[in-house]
Design a protein around this motif. Sequence first.
Motif, PDB file in Angstrom:
ATOM      1  N   GLU A   1       0.834  -1.201   0.000  1.00 31.21           N
ATOM      2  CA  GLU A   1       0.000   0.000   0.000  1.00 31.21           C
ATOM      3  C   GLU A   1       0.872   1.255   0.000  1.00 31.21           C
ATOM      4  O   GLU A   1       1.869   1.334   0.718  1.00 31.21           O
ATOM      5  N   LEU A   2       0.504   2.199  -0.835  1.00 30.06           N
ATOM      6  CA  LEU A   2       1.100   3.529  -0.814  1.00 30.06           C
ATOM      7  C   LEU A   2       0.031   4.504  -0.351  1.00 30.06           C
ATOM      8  O   LEU A   2      -1.099   4.459  -0.831  1.00 30.06           O
ATOM      9  N   ARG A   3       0.403   5.374   0.578  1.00 28.63           N
ATOM     10  CA  ARG A   3      -0.546   6.375   1.086  1.00 28.63           C
ATOM     11  C   ARG A   3       0.013   7.780   0.913  1.00 28.63           C
ATOM     12  O   ARG A   3       1.117   8.072   1.393  1.00 28.63           O
ATOM     13  N   GLY A   4      -0.735   8.606   0.212  1.00 27.75           N
ATOM     14  CA  GLY A   4      -0.371  10.012   0.087  1.00 27.75           C
ATOM     15  C   GLY A   4       0.999  10.250  -0.507  1.00 27.75           C
ATOM     16  O   GLY A   4       1.722  11.159  -0.076  1.00 27.75           O
ATOM     17  N   VAL A   5       1.364   9.466  -1.517  1.00 23.42           N
ATOM     18  CA  VAL A   5       2.716   9.553  -2.082  1.00 23.42           C
ATOM     19  C   VAL A   5       2.839  10.720  -3.054  1.00 23.42           C
ATOM     20  O   VAL A   5       2.003  10.911  -3.945  1.00 23.42           O
ATOM     21  N   ASN A   6       3.892  11.497  -2.878  1.00 18.09           N
ATOM     22  CA  ASN A   6       4.222  12.582  -3.786  1.00 18.09           C
ATOM     23  C   ASN A   6       5.622  12.373  -4.333  1.00 18.09           C
ATOM     24  O   ASN A   6       6.514  11.884  -3.636  1.00 18.09           O
ATOM     25  N   LYS A   7       5.800  12.759  -5.602  1.00 14.80           N
ATOM     26  CA  LYS A   7       7.104  12.671  -6.235  1.00 14.80           C
ATOM     27  C   LYS A   7       7.282  13.829  -7.204  1.00 14.80           C
ATOM     28  O   LYS A   7       6.418  14.071  -8.046  1.00 14.80           O
ATOM     29  N   THR A   8       8.374  14.551  -7.043  1.00 17.23           N
ATOM     30  CA  THR A   8       8.685  15.649  -7.959  1.00 17.23           C
ATOM     31  C   THR A   8      10.063  15.419  -8.574  1.00 17.23           C
ATOM     32  O   THR A   8      10.936  14.781  -7.976  1.00 17.23           O
ATOM     33  N   PHE A   9      10.229  15.942  -9.768  1.00 22.17           N
ATOM     34  CA  PHE A   9      11.522  15.986 -10.435  1.00 22.17           C
ATOM     35  C   PHE A   9      11.785  17.447 -10.771  1.00 22.17           C
ATOM     36  O   PHE A   9      11.184  17.988 -11.699  1.00 22.17           O
ATOM     37  N   GLY A  10      12.648  18.082  -9.963  1.00 17.73           N
ATOM     38  CA  GLY A  10      12.853  19.521 -10.125  1.00 17.73           C
ATOM     39  C   GLY A  10      11.567  20.266  -9.795  1.00 17.73           C
ATOM     40  O   GLY A  10      11.015  20.108  -8.716  1.00 17.73           O
ATOM     41  N   VAL A  11      11.064  21.051 -10.741  1.00 20.60           N
ATOM     42  CA  VAL A  11       9.829  21.817 -10.512  1.00 20.60           C
ATOM     43  C   VAL A  11       8.595  21.049 -10.988  1.00 20.60           C
ATOM     44  O   VAL A  11       7.469  21.534 -10.834  1.00 20.60           O
ATOM     45  N   VAL A  12       8.792  19.867 -11.547  1.00 21.60           N
ATOM     46  CA  VAL A  12       7.670  19.097 -12.079  1.00 21.60           C
ATOM     47  C   VAL A  12       7.132  18.148 -11.014  1.00 21.60           C
ATOM     48  O   VAL A  12       7.845  17.259 -10.536  1.00 21.60           O
ATOM     49  N   HIS A  13       5.886  18.351 -10.625  1.00 18.81           N
ATOM     50  CA  HIS A  13       5.218  17.512  -9.626  1.00 18.81           C
ATOM     51  C   HIS A  13       4.532  16.370 -10.365  1.00 18.81           C
ATOM     52  O   HIS A  13       3.493  16.566 -11.005  1.00 18.81           O
ATOM     53  N   VAL A  14       5.109  15.165 -10.284  1.00 15.34           N
ATOM     54  CA  VAL A  14       4.644  14.046 -11.106  1.00 15.34           C
ATOM     55  C   VAL A  14       3.544  13.248 -10.418  1.00 15.34           C
ATOM     56  O   VAL A  14       2.547  12.883 -11.041  1.00 15.34           O
ATOM     57  N   LEU A  15       3.695  12.936  -9.141  1.00 17.70           N
ATOM     58  CA  LEU A  15       2.682  12.197  -8.382  1.00 17.70           C
ATOM     59  C   LEU A  15       2.117  13.089  -7.296  1.00 17.70           C
ATOM     60  O   LEU A  15       2.865  13.709  -6.539  1.00 17.70           O
ATOM     61  N   HIS A  16       0.785  13.159  -7.232  1.00 20.67           N
ATOM     62  CA  HIS A  16       0.102  14.040  -6.281  1.00 20.67           C
ATOM     63  C   HIS A  16      -0.715  13.204  -5.286  1.00 20.67           C
ATOM     64  O   HIS A  16      -1.769  12.665  -5.638  1.00 20.67           O
ATOM     65  N   ASP A  17      -0.236  13.061  -4.070  1.00 23.86           N
ATOM     66  CA  ASP A  17      -1.009  12.405  -2.999  1.00 23.86           C
ATOM     67  C   ASP A  17      -1.629  11.080  -3.459  1.00 23.86           C
ATOM     68  O   ASP A  17      -2.821  10.838  -3.275  1.00 23.86           O
ATOM     69  N   VAL A  18      -0.818  10.238  -4.038  1.00 24.51           N
ATOM     70  CA  VAL A  18      -1.321   8.987  -4.615  1.00 24.51           C
ATOM     71  C   VAL A  18      -1.527   7.935  -3.535  1.00 24.51           C
ATOM     72  O   VAL A  18      -0.624   7.654  -2.741  1.00 24.51           O
ATOM     73  N   ASP A  19      -2.722   7.352  -3.530  1.00 27.91           N
ATOM     74  CA  ASP A  19      -3.035   6.183  -2.712  1.00 27.91           C
ATOM     75  C   ASP A  19      -3.173   4.995  -3.662  1.00 27.91           C
ATOM     76  O   ASP A  19      -3.918   5.069  -4.648  1.00 27.91           O
ATOM     77  N   PHE A  20      -2.478   3.914  -3.359  1.00 31.09           N
ATOM     78  CA  PHE A  20      -2.508   2.758  -4.261  1.00 31.09           C
ATOM     79  C   PHE A  20      -2.367   1.487  -3.443  1.00 31.09           C
ATOM     80  O   PHE A  20      -1.495   1.391  -2.577  1.00 31.09           O
ATOM     81  N   CYS A  21      -3.235   0.507  -3.701  1.00 32.43           N
ATOM     82  CA  CYS A  21      -3.226  -0.746  -2.944  1.00 32.43           C
ATOM     83  C   CYS A  21      -3.136  -1.950  -3.871  1.00 32.43           C
ATOM     84  O   CYS A  21      -3.701  -1.943  -4.966  1.00 32.43           O
ATOM     85  N   VAL A  22      -2.423  -2.960  -3.399  1.00 37.14           N
ATOM     86  CA  VAL A  22      -2.349  -4.241  -4.096  1.00 37.14           C
ATOM     87  C   VAL A  22      -2.785  -5.320  -3.113  1.00 37.14           C
ATOM     88  O   VAL A  22      -2.273  -5.390  -1.989  1.00 37.14           O
ATOM     89  N   TYR A  23      -3.737  -6.155  -3.544  1.00 37.89           N
ATOM     90  CA  TYR A  23      -4.286  -7.183  -2.660  1.00 37.89           C
ATOM     91  C   TYR A  23      -3.831  -8.564  -3.092  1.00 37.89           C
ATOM     92  O   TYR A  23      -3.758  -8.862  -4.293  1.00 37.89           O
ATOM     93  N   PRO A  24      -3.517  -9.440  -2.131  1.00 41.73           N
ATOM     94  CA  PRO A  24      -3.132 -10.806  -2.493  1.00 41.73           C
ATOM     95  C   PRO A  24      -4.284 -11.519  -3.184  1.00 41.73           C
ATOM     96  O   PRO A  24      -5.450 -11.361  -2.807  1.00 41.73           O
ATOM     97  N   GLY A  25      -3.948 -12.270  -4.232  1.00 46.75           N
ATOM     98  CA  GLY A  25      -4.981 -13.014  -4.940  1.00 46.75           C
ATOM     99  C   GLY A  25      -5.799 -12.192  -5.905  1.00 46.75           C
ATOM    100  O   GLY A  25      -6.786 -12.688  -6.452  1.00 46.75           O
ATOM    101  N   GLN A  26      -5.400 -10.948  -6.129  1.00 47.78           N
ATOM    102  CA  GLN A  26      -6.139 -10.079  -7.051  1.00 47.78           C
ATOM    103  C   GLN A  26      -5.207  -9.497  -8.101  1.00 47.78           C
ATOM    104  O   GLN A  26      -4.013  -9.297  -7.858  1.00 47.78           O
ATOM    105  N   VAL A  27      -5.784  -9.194  -9.268  1.00 44.45           N
ATOM    106  CA  VAL A  27      -5.085  -8.447 -10.304  1.00 44.45           C
ATOM    107  C   VAL A  27      -5.592  -7.011 -10.254  1.00 44.45           C
ATOM    108  O   VAL A  27      -6.788  -6.758 -10.416  1.00 44.45           O
ATOM    109  N   THR A  28      -4.681  -6.080 -10.005  1.00 50.82           N
ATOM    110  CA  THR A  28      -5.007  -4.661 -10.017  1.00 50.82           C
ATOM    111  C   THR A  28      -4.427  -4.052 -11.280  1.00 50.82           C
ATOM    112  O   THR A  28      -3.207  -4.077 -11.487  1.00 50.82           O
ATOM    113  N   ALA A  29      -5.289  -3.534 -12.145  1.00 48.10           N
ATOM    114  CA  ALA A  29      -4.820  -2.899 -13.378  1.00 48.10           C
ATOM    115  C   ALA A  29      -4.510  -1.433 -13.094  1.00 48.10           C
ATOM    116  O   ALA A  29      -5.316  -0.718 -12.490  1.00 48.10           O
ATOM    117  N   LEU A  30      -3.343  -1.002 -13.507  1.00 48.77           N
ATOM    118  CA  LEU A  30      -2.939   0.398 -13.392  1.00 48.77           C
ATOM    119  C   LEU A  30      -2.986   0.992 -14.794  1.00 48.77           C
ATOM    120  O   LEU A  30      -2.225   0.586 -15.676  1.00 48.77           O
TER     121      LEU A  30
END
Length: 264
Positions: free
Chosen positions: A13-42
Amino acid sequence: MTGPAPSADPILELRGVNKTFGVVHVLHDVDFCVYPGQVTALVGDNGAGKSTLVKAIAGIHPIDTGTYLFEGRPVTVHGPNEVSALGVEVVYQDLALCDNLDIVENMFLGRELTSRGLLDEARMETMTRDALTSLSVRTVKSVRQPVSSLSGGQRQTVAIAKSVLWNSKVVLLDEPTAALGVAQTRQVIDLVRRLADQGVGVVLISHNMVDVFEVADRICALYLGRVAADVKASEVSHGQIVELITAGRSGGLGLAPAQAAESM
C-alpha cells in the motif's frame, strides 16, 4: 474471477505519495493498494505517472512524501534489492532477458545456486521446471532452450516465471501483452490469472482495455499524476475508464471538477 478469496487487507500500500523531479510535480497524494490473490490494473494515458509510480514501488525512485507499507508495516526502501527482499518483483516491458543464455541461465542470472564451489545445474533445472509447471506453462519444450529461440509470448512467460521463482508476493507486469499476437496474448493473460489464483498480488500496467477488463479485479486510473478512481472492474464500463483516463472524470466518478481542471 476464480481463485482464492482475496484478503481484506492490502499486501502492498502507498498512502499520500508525492514525487517531484525539479519543478515538475509528477505524483500528487497517490493512494494505491495491491491485494493478495487479485489483479489490479494500473491504467492511464502517457504522462499520467504510471512509470513513476511503478519505479517508486520498485525502489528506483525514492518517494518525497507519503508512506510505503508492506504487509501492513511501514517500510523505507533504498533501492530495488530491498524491494526484492520484501517479495516484490517487476517485469519490465523489455523483459531484461539475455538472448544468448538458455532459460535456466536467465532464471538464475545473478542468483546462481552453487554446490561445493560449482554451479548446481541439476537443482537450478529442477527449480526452473517446477516454476513453469506451477504456472501451468506447457509451451516451452526444454528449459535449456536459448531465449533467442523463443516467441514473444514464451519470453514473457519466462520473465513472469522468473519473477515468481523467489516466492514473490507481489509482481508488477509492465505492458505484458504489448506487441504480441492474439494466441500469445491469450497465453499471457491466462498466466496472469493463474499467478493471482496462487495468492500473488499482481499489478497489470496496460493500455489494452480488453485485457484489463478480462483479467483485472480492480482498476486504478491515473490522470496527470492523481488517482482519478480505484474501483472494482465489475462496477465500471470500458467507456467510464476511458473517460477517467482522458478527462479525470466520468459522470459522478473521478476527480472533483475543480481538481480535474487544476491538473490540466
